[in-house]
Design a protein around this motif. Structure first.
Motif, mmCIF file in Angstrom:
data_model
loop_
_atom_site.group_PDB
_atom_site.id
_atom_site.type_symbol
_atom_site.label_atom_id
_atom_site.label_comp_id
_atom_site.label_asym_id
_atom_site.label_seq_id
_atom_site.Cartn_x
_atom_site.Cartn_y
_atom_site.Cartn_z
ATOM 1 N N CYS A 11 -50.892 -72.350 -71.285
ATOM 2 C CA CYS A 11 -50.606 -72.504 -72.706
ATOM 3 C C CYS A 11 -49.261 -71.862 -73.017
ATOM 4 O O CYS A 11 -49.073 -70.661 -72.777
ATOM 5 N N SER A 13 -47.288 -70.367 -75.626
ATOM 6 C CA SER A 13 -47.468 -69.799 -76.954
ATOM 7 C C SER A 13 -46.949 -68.367 -76.924
ATOM 8 O O SER A 13 -47.326 -67.593 -76.032
ATOM 9 N N PRO A 14 -46.064 -67.994 -77.847
ATOM 10 C CA PRO A 14 -45.472 -66.654 -77.821
ATOM 11 C C PRO A 14 -46.518 -65.543 -77.852
ATOM 12 O O PRO A 14 -47.491 -65.602 -78.608
ATOM 13 N N ILE A 15 -46.314 -64.532 -77.010
ATOM 14 C CA ILE A 15 -47.207 -63.377 -76.945
ATOM 15 C C ILE A 15 -46.388 -62.117 -77.181
ATOM 16 O O ILE A 15 -45.471 -61.811 -76.412
ATOM 17 N N GLU A 16 -46.711 -61.380 -78.247
ATOM 18 C CA GLU A 16 -46.050 -60.101 -78.481
ATOM 19 C C GLU A 16 -46.671 -59.050 -77.562
ATOM 20 O O GLU A 16 -47.869 -59.083 -77.290
ATOM 21 N N ASP A 42 -43.910 -63.578 -72.057
ATOM 22 C CA ASP A 42 -43.667 -63.659 -73.497
ATOM 23 C C ASP A 42 -43.892 -65.078 -74.009
ATOM 24 O O ASP A 42 -44.197 -65.273 -75.179
ATOM 25 N N GLU A 43 -43.748 -66.071 -73.105
ATOM 26 C CA GLU A 43 -43.856 -67.477 -73.510
ATOM 27 C C GLU A 43 -45.265 -68.044 -73.409
ATOM 28 O O GLU A 43 -45.504 -69.170 -73.819
ATOM 29 N N GLY A 44 -46.229 -67.292 -72.824
ATOM 30 C CA GLY A 44 -47.580 -67.822 -72.749
ATOM 31 C C GLY A 44 -48.384 -67.408 -71.539
ATOM 32 O O GLY A 44 -48.110 -66.378 -70.903
ATOM 33 N N ASP A 66 -58.779 -67.175 -79.813
ATOM 34 C CA ASP A 66 -57.496 -66.563 -80.127
ATOM 35 C C ASP A 66 -56.578 -67.655 -80.678
ATOM 36 O O ASP A 66 -56.287 -68.621 -79.975
ATOM 37 N N ARG A 68 -53.541 -68.011 -80.925
ATOM 38 C CA ARG A 68 -52.363 -68.294 -80.098
ATOM 39 C C ARG A 68 -52.670 -69.301 -79.002
ATOM 40 O O ARG A 68 -51.799 -70.050 -78.563
ATOM 41 N N PHE A 69 -53.910 -69.316 -78.541
ATOM 42 C CA PHE A 69 -54.268 -70.137 -77.378
ATOM 43 C C PHE A 69 -55.314 -71.207 -77.705
ATOM 44 O O PHE A 69 -55.940 -71.762 -76.803
ATOM 45 N N ASN A 109 -42.352 -75.809 -76.584
ATOM 46 C CA ASN A 109 -42.972 -75.920 -77.906
ATOM 47 C C ASN A 109 -42.069 -76.656 -78.897
ATOM 48 O O ASN A 109 -42.538 -77.125 -79.935
#
Length: 329
Positions: A11, A13-16, A42-44, A66, A68-69, A109
């Motif tokens: 996936c 999806s940005p992850i902080e 950071d990108e998934g 979640d 984000r995912f 994305n």
């Protein structure tokens, strides 16, 4: 009897705080008794995990819960034994190493190739104005690939950007990219668009989903996977074998790693040569002092590394105070 499942997924999806997330996610996976390999960036996420059907169900539900995912698509295989020995979840700069100086210059994305479902890919792949492009590495497409596909001479996907110029002759055609599960195509198709290719597509879900939903038609050979299974069958319509034994040339679909850990080459070898060569790719490798014991599978959980005594000594001196400082308190 199939008593376990193996999940393949990714996936973008940005992850902080992705590094912290990786550590927490590892503990979560262990709590479910899952084994596998997950890359967090950071990108998934990019992962393959294996466990009981109940553990896999809980994992998928947690990932989808979640936000984000939530869009994550899992490819599910029923397997007779776990596909990994241990559970690894590691932070890396990218979930797929692109080889670009500025990885953020492409973002799946924002822009990527048009996604084709397996049946759509099947309907388009043999059209006159279409080029089917395999974006995987040599050892992957050597054991299996789509009929008439264009393959690239690369050892790792990070070499793909350098190979794009070799594809210039196909700029006026429809480019249909494919890979194992779809993740490499997200970046490959985005890069092709950036380089001026106008009509770019990708096989949604990759070879694995194509096998499940289109019977794997015209995929010749087996599909390489990154777990203990090494390769899997995908074609139930017109199966064939396209790979040959590196040592004797006999048709064989069995892929192994060389028993010499310093070589560790991925190659195809028949059972007869496997035992004769002790799982090695060459006579030189059979004589290596650290050659691993060949058990007929050619799969090794971990490549042992020689102990670096100098490094250990330096680390001890760095982490521990001298004896006189300890006794002085």
């Amino acid at each position: 009897m199939n008593t376990y499942q193996t999940l393949l997924y990714y996936c973008y999806s940005p992850i902080e705080n992705a590094e912290e997330f990786a550590a927490q996610h590892l503990e979560f996976c262990k709590s479910l008794n899952l084994v596998g390999r997950i890359i967090v960036a950071d990108e998934g996420l990019n992962g393959t995990v294996s466990g009981s059907p109940d553990s896999c169900k809980q994992y998928m539900e947690a990932v989808h819960a979640d936000p984000r995912f939530a869009k994550t698509e899992f490819k599910i295989d029923d397997v007779s034994e776990l596909s990994f020995i241990k559970m690894h979840c590691r932070y890396k700069p990218e979930i797929v190493h692109s080889g670009l100086r500025d990885p953020k210059s492409i973002d799946p994305n924002r822009e990527t190739g048009k996604h084709l479902e397996p049946q759509e890919f099947l309907a388009m792949k043999d059209q006159e104005d279409v080029v089917v492009l395999d974006v995987r590495s040599n050892y992957e497409h050597s054991v299996g690939r789509f009929k008439n596909a264009v393959t690239l001479d690369i050892e790792n996907f990070r070499e793909f950007p350098e190979k794009v110029k070799e594809l210039a002759q196909y700029k006026g055609k429809k480019i249909l990219t494919y890979c194992t599960g779809g993740i490499k195509c997200e970046k490959a198709s985005a890069l092709l668009l950036k380089e001026g290719f106008e009509d770019v597509y990708q096989l949604h879900g990759g070879i694995i989903k194509y096998g499940k939903e289109a019977g794997g038609e015209d995929f010749e050979g087996k599909c390489y996977v990154f777990d203990n299974r090494v390769t899997v069958e995908v074609n139930s319509v017109n199966p064939s074998v396209v790979s040959t034994c590196k040592n004797c040339g006999k048709v064989s679909s069995k892929m192994i790693n060389c028993a010499n850990p310093d070589c560790n080459e991925h190659f195809t070898q028949c059972d007869e040569c496997g035992w004769e060569m002790q799982g090695c790719c060459s006579t030189i490798c059979t004589e290596h002092p650290r050659k691993r014991l060949y058990d007929g599978t050619g799969y090794y959980v971990k490549v042992p590394q020689p102990v670096n005594l100098e490094k250990i000594s330096k680390r001890k001196h760095k982490n521990f105070p001298p004896k006189e400082q300890i006794t002085a308190h």
